[in-house]
Design an enzyme around this catalytic site. Structure first.
Site, mmCIF file in Angstrom:
data_model
loop_
_atom_site.group_PDB
_atom_site.id
_atom_site.type_symbol
_atom_site.label_atom_id
_atom_site.label_comp_id
_atom_site.label_asym_id
_atom_site.label_seq_id
_atom_site.Cartn_x
_atom_site.Cartn_y
_atom_site.Cartn_z
ATOM 1 N N ASP A 14 -15.921 -4.721 -0.325
ATOM 2 C CA ASP A 14 -14.517 -4.520 -0.698
ATOM 3 C C ASP A 14 -13.699 -4.376 0.589
ATOM 4 O O ASP A 14 -13.997 -3.539 1.444
ATOM 5 C CB ASP A 14 -14.385 -3.254 -1.563
ATOM 6 C CG ASP A 14 -13.007 -3.148 -2.214
ATOM 7 O OD1 ASP A 14 -12.946 -3.154 -3.459
ATOM 8 O OD2 ASP A 14 -12.003 -3.066 -1.491
ATOM 9 N N ASP A 115 -10.168 -9.433 -2.959
ATOM 10 C CA ASP A 115 -10.724 -8.659 -1.848
ATOM 11 C C ASP A 115 -12.105 -8.100 -2.113
ATOM 12 O O ASP A 115 -12.544 -7.214 -1.401
ATOM 13 C CB ASP A 115 -9.773 -7.507 -1.475
ATOM 14 C CG ASP A 115 -9.918 -6.324 -2.401
ATOM 15 O OD1 ASP A 115 -10.124 -6.544 -3.608
ATOM 16 O OD2 ASP A 115 -9.841 -5.191 -1.910
ATOM 17 N N GLU A 116 -12.798 -8.597 -3.147
ATOM 18 C CA GLU A 116 -14.123 -8.015 -3.368
ATOM 19 C C GLU A 116 -15.099 -8.975 -4.014
ATOM 20 O O GLU A 116 -14.707 -9.901 -4.730
ATOM 21 C CB GLU A 116 -14.026 -6.745 -4.184
ATOM 22 C CG GLU A 116 -13.424 -6.906 -5.548
ATOM 23 C CD GLU A 116 -13.297 -5.547 -6.229
ATOM 24 O OE1 GLU A 116 -14.226 -5.165 -6.950
ATOM 25 O OE2 GLU A 116 -12.275 -4.868 -6.003
HETATM 26 N N1 DCP Z 1 -3.185 -4.234 -5.841
HETATM 27 C C1 DCP Z 1 -1.930 -4.242 -6.419
HETATM 28 N N2 DCP Z 1 -1.558 -3.263 -7.316
HETATM 29 C C2 DCP Z 1 -2.422 -2.267 -7.632
HETATM 30 C C3 DCP Z 1 -3.720 -2.261 -7.074
HETATM 31 C C4 DCP Z 1 -4.073 -3.257 -6.163
HETATM 32 O O1 DCP Z 1 -1.124 -5.137 -6.119
HETATM 33 N N3 DCP Z 1 -2.052 -1.319 -8.510
HETATM 34 C C5 DCP Z 1 -3.536 -5.291 -4.869
HETATM 35 C C6 DCP Z 1 -3.193 -4.849 -3.474
HETATM 36 C C7 DCP Z 1 -4.501 -4.467 -2.873
HETATM 37 C C8 DCP Z 1 -5.486 -5.389 -3.576
HETATM 38 O O2 DCP Z 1 -4.947 -5.567 -4.874
HETATM 39 O O3 DCP Z 1 -4.513 -4.649 -1.465
HETATM 40 C C9 DCP Z 1 -6.881 -4.814 -3.649
HETATM 41 O O4 DCP Z 1 -6.896 -3.612 -4.381
HETATM 42 P P1 DCP Z 1 -7.843 -2.399 -4.065
HETATM 43 O O5 DCP Z 1 -7.860 -1.556 -5.290
HETATM 44 O O6 DCP Z 1 -9.158 -2.866 -3.524
HETATM 45 O O7 DCP Z 1 -7.064 -1.563 -2.968
HETATM 46 P P2 DCP Z 1 -6.851 -1.846 -1.430
HETATM 47 O O8 DCP Z 1 -7.695 -2.957 -0.923
HETATM 48 O O9 DCP Z 1 -5.394 -1.990 -1.189
HETATM 49 O O10 DCP Z 1 -7.292 -0.465 -0.806
HETATM 50 P P3 DCP Z 1 -8.741 0.131 -0.574
HETATM 51 O O11 DCP Z 1 -8.869 0.330 0.899
HETATM 52 O O12 DCP Z 1 -8.698 1.447 -1.305
HETATM 53 O O13 DCP Z 1 -9.712 -0.831 -1.131
HETATM 54 CA CA CA Z 2 -9.918 -3.079 -1.305
HETATM 55 CA CA CA Z 3 -10.860 -4.040 -4.526
#
Ligand code: DCP
Ligand code: CA
Ligand code: CA
Length: 370
Positions: A14, A115-116
């Protein structure tokens, strides 16, 4: 120790604060300052929500989903904070680069978001789970070097625990959960670390006296089924025990399984056509079995001696994995067609199955997991 037969080793990768980190890759000057990627609704200048934020911004309480105006309030004393609009092409470009790298480290891989992904590395290991950490380290390093992104990786005997482990070690972490450590790893984690437990479910769980995964494990399967129904009850029971047998599956596989054959001679005799339907049924059934899926819908394709194509289809009330059912439905639909079109002779006949669902031993988990 060699990996026992059936013992799998699964990686969950991730990427950290993905959209915001992509912006930092695009422009390294952004690093070190609170950075928000915003979904602007367009109604007024700041209406909309935060898509994601980097860890500097998270320190101030900013997180995905909160209104932009609220994030601005949290960061009112930090004038260097940066708010950017979404740049989807950039995120999808970097995502593709990462997935291509992931593909070099295992097989199959299952991408579950930009992203995963899950990566099955079982066959890349010839000794025990130890080699898995080195492999994951190499993967992390390669992504960092070639794409510029940090990631978090969970390694475990199944997808469920691997996903919880990657979440656990964020950001820029690596967490190996060996098979013998699964229960100890899960026990102290808050119940909302389990995929599928949102705010409402958390309250229900707390009302039952369950706050950690270890507490959930104390509840009997029967009690969980009584409380949550069969499929959710089973899921919670399995999950609390760190059990998940779902395979890592490539996405974007064919949405349907089908086959068409040419009859030995043109015909409108159901008994004659049935011979071909029998062999096609066996073939599509075998392919469902290989993929571990059940079907909800079936169609017959009928191509006439004048090369006109017709099709008839049926959707079942519940999923099926029966070879007999495929043949029966195929014959029934063909018979109806022949009755309605007595003058037409069939040259080629086909069956297709679609509307796939997991087979029974997979349902409980697949509803809740990516
Ligand atoms: N995303 C979004 N709205 C949300 C959740 C996520 O637009 N409510 C988008 C933006 C994030 C991407 O999806 O960058 C991936 O979500 P993740 O839940 O994996 O969160 P992040 O990658 O941003 O953070 P982390 O470091 O916690 O994985
Ligand atoms: Ca992420
Ligand atoms: Ca994710």
């Amino acid at each position: 120790m060699t990996l026992p037969e059936m013992q799998r080793c699964i990686v969950h990768l991730d990427l950290d604060y993905f959209f915001a980190q992509c912006e930092e890759v695009r422009d390294p000057h952004l690093k070190g300052k609170p950075l928000m990627v915003c979904v602007y609704s367009g109604r007024s200048e700041d209406s909309g929500v935060i898509s994601t934020a980097n860890y500097e911004a998270r320190k101030f309480g900013v997180k995905s989903g909160i209104p932009i105006v609220i994030a601005k309030k949290y960061l009112i004393d930090i004038p260097e904070s940066i708010f950017l609009p979404m740049n989807r092409d950039l995120y999808s470009d970097l995502s593709q680069k990462v997935m291509a790298i992931a593909r070099e480290y295992g097989d199959p891989i299952e991408q579950t978001g930009l992203d995963e992904c899950y990566i099955e590395i079982t066959r890349r290991l010839n000794k025990d789970f130890e080699g898995s950490e080195d492999l994951a380290d190499l993967l992390k390093e390669k992504i960092r070097k070639l794409v510029g992104l940090t990631s978090s990786i969970g390694i475990a005997p199944n997808k469920l625990v691997a996903k919880i482990a990657s979440e656990f070690c964020k950001p820029d972490g690596l967490k190996l959960v060996r098979p013998e450590d699964v229960l100890d790893f899960l026990s102290p984690l808050s119940i909302n670390q389990l995929p599928g437990i949102g705010k409402k479910m958390l309250v229900r769980m707390n009302d039952l006296g369950v706050s950690e995964i270890g507490d959930l494990r104390e509840l009997k399967l029967e009690a969980l089924i009584r409380e949550f129904g069969k499929s959710q009850g089973l899921y919670f029971h399995d999950a609390a025990h760190g059990i998940d047998n779902l395979p890592v599956k490539e996405r974007g596989e064919a949405e349907q399984i089908g086959r068409i054959v040419t009859l030995k001679e043109d015909s409108n005799d159901l008994n004659f056509i049935k011979g071909s339907l029998e062999s096609i049924s066996g073939d599509v059934y075998d392919r469902c079995q290989e993929r571990g899926v059940a079907f909800r819908s079936l169609g017959v394709i009928l191509i006439t001696d004048e090369i006109k194509t017709y099709s008839r289809s049926r959707t079942l009330d519940s999923k099926s994995i029966s070879r007999q059912k495929i043949l029966e439905l195929g014959c029934e639909l063909t018979e109806i067609f022949l009755r309605e079109n007595p003058a037409i002779k069939i040259r080629r006949i086909g069956l297709k199955l679609y509307g796939f669902e997991a087979t029974d031993n997979q349902t409980s988990l697949s509803q809740f997991m990516n």
